[in-house]
Design an enzyme around this catalytic site. Sequence first.
Site, PDB file in Angstrom:
ATOM      1  N   GLY A 194      42.269  35.089  16.478  1.00 40.82           N
ATOM      2  CA  GLY A 194      43.528  34.354  16.501  1.00 40.82           C
ATOM      3  C   GLY A 194      43.493  33.026  15.786  1.00 40.82           C
ATOM      4  O   GLY A 194      44.483  32.308  15.751  1.00 40.82           O
ATOM      5  N   ARG A 210       7.582  17.429  45.357  1.00 42.83           N
ATOM      6  CA  ARG A 210       7.389  16.126  44.709  1.00 42.83           C
ATOM      7  C   ARG A 210       7.575  15.022  45.735  1.00 42.83           C
ATOM      8  O   ARG A 210       8.558  15.013  46.490  1.00 42.83           O
ATOM      9  CB  ARG A 210       8.410  15.961  43.594  1.00 42.83           C
ATOM     10  N   SER A 261       3.428  18.980  35.471  1.00 44.70           N
ATOM     11  CA  SER A 261       4.765  19.547  35.352  1.00 44.70           C
ATOM     12  C   SER A 261       5.632  18.543  34.588  1.00 44.70           C
ATOM     13  O   SER A 261       5.788  17.396  35.028  1.00 44.70           O
ATOM     14  CB  SER A 261       5.357  19.819  36.737  1.00 44.70           C
ATOM     15  N   ARG A 289      35.503  46.412  15.392  1.00 45.17           N
ATOM     16  CA  ARG A 289      34.474  45.368  15.496  1.00 45.17           C
ATOM     17  C   ARG A 289      33.816  45.512  16.850  1.00 45.17           C
ATOM     18  O   ARG A 289      34.361  46.157  17.752  1.00 45.17           O
ATOM     19  CB  ARG A 289      35.092  43.981  15.350  1.00 45.17           C
ATOM     20  N   HIS A 321      45.867  36.989  23.634  1.00 46.97           N
ATOM     21  CA  HIS A 321      45.021  35.863  23.260  1.00 46.97           C
ATOM     22  C   HIS A 321      44.319  35.243  24.473  1.00 46.97           C
ATOM     23  O   HIS A 321      43.098  35.073  24.484  1.00 46.97           O
ATOM     24  CB  HIS A 321      45.901  34.822  22.550  1.00 46.97           C
ATOM     25  N   GLU A 372       6.318  12.560  32.771  1.00 46.33           N
ATOM     26  CA  GLU A 372       7.681  12.202  32.390  1.00 46.33           C
ATOM     27  C   GLU A 372       7.778  10.835  31.734  1.00 46.33           C
ATOM     28  O   GLU A 372       8.876  10.305  31.557  1.00 46.33           O
ATOM     29  CB  GLU A 372       8.635  12.333  33.586  1.00 46.33           C
ATOM     30  N   LYS A 417      35.771  41.886   9.174  1.00 52.22           N
ATOM     31  CA  LYS A 417      36.836  42.875   9.030  1.00 52.22           C
ATOM     32  C   LYS A 417      36.669  43.658   7.732  1.00 52.22           C
ATOM     33  O   LYS A 417      36.731  44.897   7.716  1.00 52.22           O
ATOM     34  CB  LYS A 417      38.194  42.154   9.049  1.00 52.22           C
ATOM     35  N   CYS A 465       9.836  21.164  34.803  1.00 54.67           N
ATOM     36  CA  CYS A 465      10.860  21.275  35.844  1.00 54.67           C
ATOM     37  C   CYS A 465      12.094  20.445  35.542  1.00 54.67           C
ATOM     38  O   CYS A 465      12.970  20.306  36.380  1.00 54.67           O
ATOM     39  CB  CYS A 465      10.283  20.933  37.213  1.00 54.67           C
ATOM     40  N   ARG A 468      45.177  39.755   5.375  1.00 58.67           N
ATOM     41  CA  ARG A 468      44.604  39.303   6.651  1.00 58.67           C
ATOM     42  C   ARG A 468      43.248  38.618   6.429  1.00 58.67           C
ATOM     43  O   ARG A 468      42.474  39.026   5.573  1.00 58.67           O
ATOM     44  CB  ARG A 468      44.412  40.492   7.603  1.00 58.67           C
ATOM     45  N   TYR A 480       4.700  28.034  33.142  1.00 60.80           N
ATOM     46  CA  TYR A 480       5.973  28.387  33.784  1.00 60.80           C
ATOM     47  C   TYR A 480       7.061  27.378  33.461  1.00 60.80           C
ATOM     48  O   TYR A 480       6.774  26.260  33.025  1.00 60.80           O
ATOM     49  CB  TYR A 480       5.802  28.502  35.306  1.00 60.80           C
ATOM     50  N   ARG A 531      12.774  18.268  45.223  1.00 63.60           N
ATOM     51  CA  ARG A 531      12.980  16.813  45.141  1.00 63.60           C
ATOM     52  C   ARG A 531      13.183  16.301  46.554  1.00 63.60           C
ATOM     53  O   ARG A 531      14.259  16.460  47.122  1.00 63.60           O
ATOM     54  CB  ARG A 531      14.219  16.495  44.307  1.00 63.60           C
ATOM     55  N   THR A 555      11.225  16.672  31.943  1.00 67.95           N
ATOM     56  CA  THR A 555      11.803  16.385  30.619  1.00 67.95           C
ATOM     57  C   THR A 555      13.103  15.591  30.695  1.00 67.95           C
ATOM     58  O   THR A 555      13.560  15.085  29.681  1.00 67.95           O
ATOM     59  CB  THR A 555      12.041  17.692  29.840  1.00 67.95           C
ATOM     60  N   MET A 590      42.856  32.362  12.483  1.00 68.70           N
ATOM     61  CA  MET A 590      43.316  32.275  11.094  1.00 68.70           C
ATOM     62  C   MET A 590      44.552  33.148  10.886  1.00 68.70           C
ATOM     63  O   MET A 590      44.989  33.858  11.772  1.00 68.70           O
ATOM     64  CB  MET A 590      42.189  32.657  10.168  1.00 68.70           C
TER      65      MET A 590
HETATM   66  C1  PEP Z   1      12.743  15.042  35.279  1.00 73.26           C
HETATM   67  O1  PEP Z   1      12.682  13.840  35.072  1.00 73.26           O
HETATM   68  O2  PEP Z   1      12.796  15.897  34.373  1.00 73.26           O
HETATM   69  C2  PEP Z   1      12.780  15.537  36.655  1.00 73.26           C
HETATM   70  C3  PEP Z   1      12.720  16.821  36.909  1.00 73.26           C
HETATM   71  O3  PEP Z   1      12.951  14.616  37.621  1.00 73.26           O
HETATM   72  P1  PEP Z   1      14.345  13.930  38.002  1.00 73.26           P
HETATM   73  O4  PEP Z   1      15.420  14.612  37.245  1.00 73.26           O
HETATM   74  O5  PEP Z   1      14.467  14.074  39.458  1.00 73.26           O
HETATM   75  O6  PEP Z   1      14.110  12.526  37.569  1.00 73.26           O
HETATM   76 MG    MG Z   2      12.114  12.539  36.729  1.00 73.23          MG
END
Ligand code: PEP
Ligand code: MG
Length: 879
Positions: A104, A623, A769, A344, A460, A750, A25, A836, A95, A856, A567, A772, A106
């Site tokens: 809103g 898979r 792949s 703003r 608000h 994995e 402000k 994935c 202000r 990817y 899956r 995670t 403060m």
């Molecule tokens: C993973 O483990 O990241 C995965 C994609 O497989 P899932 O979640 O099915 O175990």
């Molecule tokens: Mg998995």
Amino acid sequence: MKVVYQFGGGEADGSAADKQLLGGKGANLAEMTRLGLPVPPGFTITTEACNHYFASDHTWPEGMEEQVRTGVARVEADTGKRFGGTEKPLLFSVRSGAPVSMPGMMDTVLNLGLNDETVEALALRSGRPRFAWDSYRRFLQMFGDVVLQIHSSRFARACRELFAEREAQELDVDELKLLCVAYKRVIDGAVGSFPADPWKQLYAAIDAVFRSFNTQRARYYRRTHGIPEDCGTGVNVQAMVFGNMGDTSATGVAFTRDPSSGAPIFFGEWLPNAQGEDVVAGTHTPQPLNNHRDPDSTETLERSMPQVYEALVQVQERLESHYRDMQDIEFTVEDGDLFLLQTRNGKRTPAAAVQIAVDMVEEGIISEDDALGRIEPSLLEMVLRPVLDPKAQRKVIGKGLPASPGAASGRVVFHSEEAQELHDRGEQVILVRLETSPEDIQGMTVSEGILTSRGVQTSHAAVVARGMGKPCVVGATDIAVDYGRQLFYAGDTVIRRGDWITLDGSTGEIMEGNVPTLPPATDSGAMSRLLAWADDRARLQVRANADTGRDAQRARELGAVGIGLCRTEHMFFQPVALRAMRQLILAEDKRSRQRALSQVLPIQRQDFAAIFRAMNGLPVTVRLLDPPLHEFLPAAPEDISQVADDLGVRPERLRERLEQLHESNPMMGHRGCRLGITSPEIYATQVRALMEAAVEVSREGVVVLPEIMVPLVAMSEELESMRKVIVDTAELVLGELHERIDYRVGTMIELPRACLTADRVAEHADFFSFGTNDLTQMAWGFSRDDMSKFFNDYMHHGLLRTSPLATFDVEGVGQLVETAVRLGRKTRPMLKVGICGEHGGEPVGIGFFHKAGLDYVSCSPFRVPVARLAAAHAALGLI
Ligand code: PEP
Ligand code: MG
């Protein structure tokens, strides 16, 4: 240390570049002053002073008092008025204004400097005693509440005792005088005595604004919006201008474009004879500025004050082209003169954000890269919000103003705490309020949608819901909320706490019950243009995780260039398939397993064919089975009897078998390729189904590019063995059918061991792949099923800001990914690598995977646009 930055008379110490130091402000007030716009003079106390205040036991930096006094003297010189003067009294607004907007959160004090003497002087000078005394009662109330922390209900009670149901707005001057006496009595009773000295008022108000930075609600807001704790707030002390000086005065807010749709329409609301708080609080219903959106309104600013309106139009054009972004402007008209109190970058719905960015590129205001950089990738998920199924039965019980689009259903709650409670129990809730205030943030955060009976699009509830991307309906005046009895009336209908309602934030409709919604349609205009620019810049490709032909189709419409994960165990959620799957898992010998598999085969073949058709010409990664067994098996006694009945075995026999299959930690149990090793015929059957489907659809002219993926591999020998099963089966099927189809065989990565030995794993893999989800679980050593029980505490204690399952753990799991990519490509330089897990649709993860050299990312269909934009951000070095 310089802590006071002056602005006024066309000059300013600061500018828009000083946001960190002066707060948003303050920086913009300085900038508008420099632009020569009509800004009442004043000064900004820096965020550094605020930080000093908290670091040094609530004391001001050395010399600040003197700088404040000089600041006041300069405003006196600019205005020709005197602070505390009994001739031409100067009043201030005080202000807050942090570097990042916290709407809103403060505190603000208006009309500061009034006391029994200055009020008389103001009455005399303005020739409007009622206005002067109304300002005084507002000041007493606000100062009492904000600075002296006297609960506002005590003022309301004092007013009621004198004037029953009449509101302060309806009182005449003598009555207002009585009210002021009563308010001062409330203050005297609560804190000893009312500080009549304007300097004392000013110092106390500055302290109060500093303190408001550190309230629980402000801290909660910062935590949930990722705003740093140490950013501090600026304090803006500015000469008051009065919108409540009669019919030639007014106050309002204006957006240079429509904040709901992004349409290039000048839009806003105003209230004659009022102060800004009346608009923002949503306690009065303002009028539209013009007829753009409300053709029937006769009380527009454009008609009532044409010259002011014209001046405002010019100002808004100037501000938007100066800031090169949509502006949210606060203004006041004092006796026919226009003043600007704030500008703003305006909050907007996700859809409006995209529309505005794209329009501004087309209008030549910003570049394509600017437009891409302006949109936070996660917002795109919200553009695609669910809409009501047009075929669904609906009973509309009321209508309000559409304040934030999208449809939402949930159980009605009336208080923030209840919203949290029900949410914690896994319920969907809709928060229903007369109007919301910052105390409701927590409840709003966990609600699916918000409904208020009062307020307008700039209140608000509307502003906050829009920022959160939640459906919201405000100003639903035809519903009557009764907090005491925990219900609301809508015509003849009574909706009680816990009943289901549905909101349509795009039309303002309120419906009884849980009305079915449809996934939103693909954006045809602005978003696809933005995403086309994104694709031009991105290096990472974006695929989708999809298990059905329908999902695959949707993913393709949203721009996915392949399926990164199908899956196969998810194909078993319908009853017939589930029965076959259970038979398969429970089978004790090869024959019964084969029998179950013969039922699985046609189901899978059909599903694969649908996906191949949807993805004609694009790769489809399938898979092989990775069932966490417990998800498919009955647990409750009545379910066990039913499944036993269904499968034609005795319940005791089934129980024994379940006992045998029981695992202490199923996430680390007999799943993934471990199943393929112990029962290769399962994988062989899946590969047969896949290759038969591929041949079938390729005979229809569809181009198929199958990629077969083995889950949960820890060592190269597992993959070597599974690859043999896959290739043998695929070749057998192709031989039987006299066709040739190219396919690849790869693996999920994995498990940490697979990362560390990725050079050997790559000997048998055409692609990697990263899974995670499991990789994070295994690296951290927690179970995905159980972690929420203790991770909430981690967040609570500030050990973690987000779950590593939601936001990729670059520091830890990132090292495993880097190692695997490096080792894998040592063996196969051209190895294709993707991801994935859930992090494939999450900007932090995508930024990392770009840098790690992946080819990817693959994510759920609705996150494909998020991932496409994040991939562009990564390429542009923005994440
Ligand atoms: C993973 O483990 O990241 C995965 C994609 O497989 P899932 O979640 O099915 O175990
Ligand atoms: Mg998995």
